[in-house]
Motif scaffolding. Sequence first.
Motif, PDB file in Angstrom:
ATOM      1  N   ILE A   1       0.866  -1.168   0.000  1.00  0.00           N
ATOM      2  CA  ILE A   1       0.000   0.000   0.000  1.00  0.00           C
ATOM      3  C   ILE A   1       0.907   1.222   0.000  1.00  0.00           C
ATOM      4  O   ILE A   1       1.977   1.193   0.611  1.00  0.00           O
ATOM      5  N   ARG A   2       0.491   2.267  -0.665  1.00  0.00           N
ATOM      6  CA  ARG A   2       1.312   3.472  -0.657  1.00  0.00           C
ATOM      7  C   ARG A   2       0.472   4.708  -0.410  1.00  0.00           C
ATOM      8  O   ARG A   2      -0.751   4.707  -0.605  1.00  0.00           O
ATOM      9  N   GLN A   3       1.143   5.766   0.013  1.00  0.00           N
ATOM     10  CA  GLN A   3       0.470   7.034   0.258  1.00  0.00           C
ATOM     11  C   GLN A   3       1.353   8.160  -0.248  1.00  0.00           C
ATOM     12  O   GLN A   3       2.344   8.532   0.394  1.00  0.00           O
ATOM     13  N   PRO A   4       1.010   8.747  -1.398  1.00  0.00           N
ATOM     14  CA  PRO A   4       1.766   9.896  -1.900  1.00  0.00           C
ATOM     15  C   PRO A   4       1.585  11.077  -0.963  1.00  0.00           C
ATOM     16  O   PRO A   4       0.575  11.170  -0.247  1.00  0.00           O
ATOM     17  N   TRP A  20      -4.033   0.993  -2.446  1.00  0.00           N
ATOM     18  CA  TRP A  20      -3.671  -0.423  -2.424  1.00  0.00           C
ATOM     19  C   TRP A  20      -3.047  -0.771  -3.766  1.00  0.00           C
ATOM     20  O   TRP A  20      -3.638  -0.515  -4.821  1.00  0.00           O
ATOM     21  N   MET A  21      -1.878  -1.401  -3.736  1.00  0.00           N
ATOM     22  CA  MET A  21      -1.148  -1.689  -4.973  1.00  0.00           C
ATOM     23  C   MET A  21      -1.306  -3.137  -5.420  1.00  0.00           C
ATOM     24  O   MET A  21      -1.384  -3.423  -6.617  1.00  0.00           O
ATOM     25  N   TYR A  40       3.991   1.032   2.320  1.00  0.00           N
ATOM     26  CA  TYR A  40       3.741   0.169   3.464  1.00  0.00           C
ATOM     27  C   TYR A  40       3.539  -1.268   3.004  1.00  0.00           C
ATOM     28  O   TYR A  40       2.893  -1.509   1.978  1.00  0.00           O
ATOM     29  N   CYS A  41       4.032  -2.206   3.789  1.00  0.00           N
ATOM     30  CA  CYS A  41       3.612  -3.591   3.604  1.00  0.00           C
ATOM     31  C   CYS A  41       2.650  -3.914   4.736  1.00  0.00           C
ATOM     32  O   CYS A  41       2.731  -3.349   5.836  1.00  0.00           O
TER      33      CYS A  41
END
Length: 119
Positions: free
Chosen positions: A39-42, A49-50, A96-97
């Motif tokens: 998961i990422r947050q710019p 969610w990737m 994030y994992c």
Amino acid sequence: QVQLQESGPGLVKPSQTLSLTCTVSGGSITTNYYYWSWIRQPPGKGLEWMGAIAYSGSTYYSPSLKSRTSISRDTSKNQFTLQLSSVTPEDTAVYYCARQTGLGALDAYGQGTLVTVSS
């Protein structure tokens, strides 16, 4: 209690491949029926969610990122890895994992790691 820790370079050049590893302790990544996600947050934006790799080894990807994303695992090291190709500055984010249950809930996650895409 399961713990997750992201690792990888904090700076990636445009057009290169971003590679991050998540090391899991306190639980096996092959345990039924968990899914291991990225998961990422710019900066200034919401969570995205990737994709995920299941306890079985099956992989699932966000449609918007599928063409550039690959998630794999090393069960001997209890790790799973994210590769995101052809990165641009828009891929700059905290990554994030996390562990997801079969119902989709996130019940454990790492502290996150900032990856900046810049020349």
